[in-house]
Write a protein that holds these residues in place. Structure first.
Motif, PDB file in Angstrom:
ATOM      1  N   TRP A  90       0.840  -1.206   0.000  1.00 20.95           N
ATOM      2  CA  TRP A  90       0.000   0.000   0.000  1.00 20.95           C
ATOM      3  C   TRP A  90       0.871   1.251   0.000  1.00 20.95           C
ATOM      4  O   TRP A  90       0.670   2.159  -0.801  1.00 20.95           O
ATOM      5  CB  TRP A  90      -0.921  -0.007   1.221  1.00 20.95           C
ATOM      6  CG  TRP A  90      -1.643   1.299   1.427  1.00 20.95           C
ATOM      7  CD1 TRP A  90      -1.262   2.335   2.240  1.00 20.95           C
ATOM      8  CD2 TRP A  90      -2.834   1.730   0.763  1.00 20.95           C
ATOM      9  NE1 TRP A  90      -2.144   3.379   2.142  1.00 20.95           N
ATOM     10  CE2 TRP A  90      -3.129   3.039   1.247  1.00 20.95           C
ATOM     11  CE3 TRP A  90      -3.687   1.148  -0.156  1.00 20.95           C
ATOM     12  CZ2 TRP A  90      -4.236   3.755   0.826  1.00 20.95           C
ATOM     13  CZ3 TRP A  90      -4.804   1.863  -0.584  1.00 20.95           C
ATOM     14  CH2 TRP A  90      -5.068   3.150  -0.103  1.00 20.95           C
ATOM     15  N   GLN A 121      -3.070   5.646  -4.674  1.00 16.64           N
ATOM     16  CA  GLN A 121      -3.897   5.398  -3.498  1.00 16.64           C
ATOM     17  C   GLN A 121      -5.247   6.097  -3.613  1.00 16.64           C
ATOM     18  O   GLN A 121      -6.283   5.528  -3.257  1.00 16.64           O
ATOM     19  CB  GLN A 121      -3.161   5.872  -2.232  1.00 16.64           C
ATOM     20  CG  GLN A 121      -1.930   5.059  -1.890  1.00 16.64           C
ATOM     21  CD  GLN A 121      -1.178   5.634  -0.703  1.00 16.64           C
ATOM     22  OE1 GLN A 121      -1.473   6.741  -0.232  1.00 16.64           O
ATOM     23  NE2 GLN A 121      -0.177   4.899  -0.221  1.00 16.64           N
ATOM     24  N   PRO A 143     -10.127   1.502   0.251  1.00 20.83           N
ATOM     25  CA  PRO A 143      -8.833   0.999   0.728  1.00 20.83           C
ATOM     26  C   PRO A 143      -8.974  -0.300   1.521  1.00 20.83           C
ATOM     27  O   PRO A 143      -8.128  -1.188   1.414  1.00 20.83           O
ATOM     28  CB  PRO A 143      -8.317   2.139   1.613  1.00 20.83           C
ATOM     29  CG  PRO A 143      -8.966   3.361   1.067  1.00 20.83           C
ATOM     30  CD  PRO A 143     -10.343   2.914   0.644  1.00 20.83           C
ATOM     31  N   LEU A 175      -6.994  -3.693   0.651  1.00 20.81           N
ATOM     32  CA  LEU A 175      -6.091  -4.339   1.597  1.00 20.81           C
ATOM     33  C   LEU A 175      -6.488  -5.798   1.830  1.00 20.81           C
ATOM     34  O   LEU A 175      -5.627  -6.688   1.902  1.00 20.81           O
ATOM     35  CB  LEU A 175      -6.107  -3.584   2.929  1.00 20.81           C
ATOM     36  CG  LEU A 175      -5.463  -2.191   2.918  1.00 20.81           C
ATOM     37  CD1 LEU A 175      -5.831  -1.421   4.188  1.00 20.81           C
ATOM     38  CD2 LEU A 175      -3.948  -2.287   2.781  1.00 20.81           C
TER      39      LEU A 175
END
Length: 340
Positions: free
Chosen positions: A51, A59, A65, A69
């Protein structure tokens, strides 16, 4: 039309706190997928490394997110599982999942004062039925794809289209993988007894072992009980399972005779009542139990010191260089119990 504040928020991109806040979820997922706290923490660390290796613009282009992940962590764990199968074929003796203490009982890496996140990954894992030892042992029998699909869907409730994106199969194929994994769990009857009943049985077991009462131990063990030990080739232990209640009882009495000063403690092991054996203040064995019909049917004894770090208080002394007491695990070269 966007306000100035909204435009500023868009430029800031993902909230760093939100990204870091996913660590607990990722650790829970990775431990269930890998059965190893150390490997789980490595997988989570690698996820965050990927990340933070992205540019700010990359990003900001990620809509969720958390989902990103989870996807990356799942794929890393899938790769680790593939290589782990080969490594575990070369493992000395039986490989058992790494046991977890209750959050009030682990020693190493205590949370820093005032810290929001615990310092030790063991304290990030939620202890529920999906981490009891019987369940984790069944997971070891699954293929990597089965395990990932089953855990993601049946434990974490991810829909099959999302599972498919992680596993790299079609949603229909992932559904079949999860069904196969579910069948393995059902066939293994990995449904634990009520915790209260197991706690009383484990307490009786501890007292009978301490008293070296072989008759009482045999009465508490199912005649077809099995005890599996994991020393990882680092400490002495039996390399093959000890089968039969009477044989297990004899072996336990032999251990008690060979290791004076061994202290047995009732502790929570992967969310279920278990026992911890300490010698000279150092944890040398963590034992998990499976119970059926009011008797112990399976014992999993983890002896590998690398898997016992969350259980050992810093500074504990030992009679051997590696912090273990080899006298507690007599055995012979062919892995059978040396019973006299």
């Amino acid at each position: 039309m966007s306000t100035t504040a909204e435009q500023a928020q868009d430029r800031r991109g993902p909230d760093p706190g939100e990204v870091v806040g996913e660590r607990r979820h990722l650790t829970n997922l990775a431990y269930r997928l890998l059965g190893s706290l150390a490997e789980a923490e490595d997988a989570v660390q690698e996820t965050y490394t990927r990340w933070y290796a992205m540019t700010r613009r990359q990003q900001e282009a990620i809509e969720s997110p958390g989902a990103w992940l989870t996807t990356v962590a799942g794929r890393i764990c899938l790769d680790v599982l593939g290589s782990a199968r080969a490594r575990r074929e070369r493992y000395v003796g039986a490989w058992l999942p790494e046991p977890l203490p209750d959050r009030t009982e682990w020693f190493s890496g205590r949370p820093a004062d005032g810290g929001a996140e615990p310092a030790d990954p063991a304290d990030r894992v939620t202890l529920d039925e999906s981490v009891n030892m019987a369940f984790l042992v069944v997971l070891e029998s699954m293929t990597p794809a089965e395990r990932v699909a089953f855990i993601l869907h049946d434990v974490f409730r991810y829909p099959f289209p999302e599972v498919a994106g992680i596993v790299g199969r079609t949603p229909a194929a992932c559904r079949q993988l999860a069904t196969s994994g579910r069948r393995r769990v059902r066939d293994a009857k990995a449904t634990p007894a009520p915790a209260a009943g197991q706690a009383a049985l484990v307490r009786d077991f501890k007292e009978a072992w301490e008293a070296k009462d072989i008759k009482a131990l045999v009465g508490l063990l199912d005649p077809a009980a099995t005890m599996t030990a994991d020393g990882g080739g680092m400490v002495g232990t039996v390399l093959r399972p000890v089968e039969g209640g009477e044989m297990i009882a004899q072996y336990l009495i032999h251990i008690a005779d060979k290791a004076p000063g061994l202290v047995l403690l009732e502790r929570t092991v992967n969310g279920r009542p278990g026992l911890v054996a300490q010698h000279s203040g150092t944890t040398v064995t963590v034992a998990a139990f499976d119970v059926d019909g009011g008797r112990v049917t399976r014992i999993w004894a983890v002896r590998n010191p690398e898997k016992l770090r969350p259980w050992t208080e810093p500074g504990g002394e030992s009679d051997t260089e590696d912090g273990t007491a080899d006298a507690t695990t007599p055995g012979t070269a062919d892995g059978t119990a040396e019973i006299r």
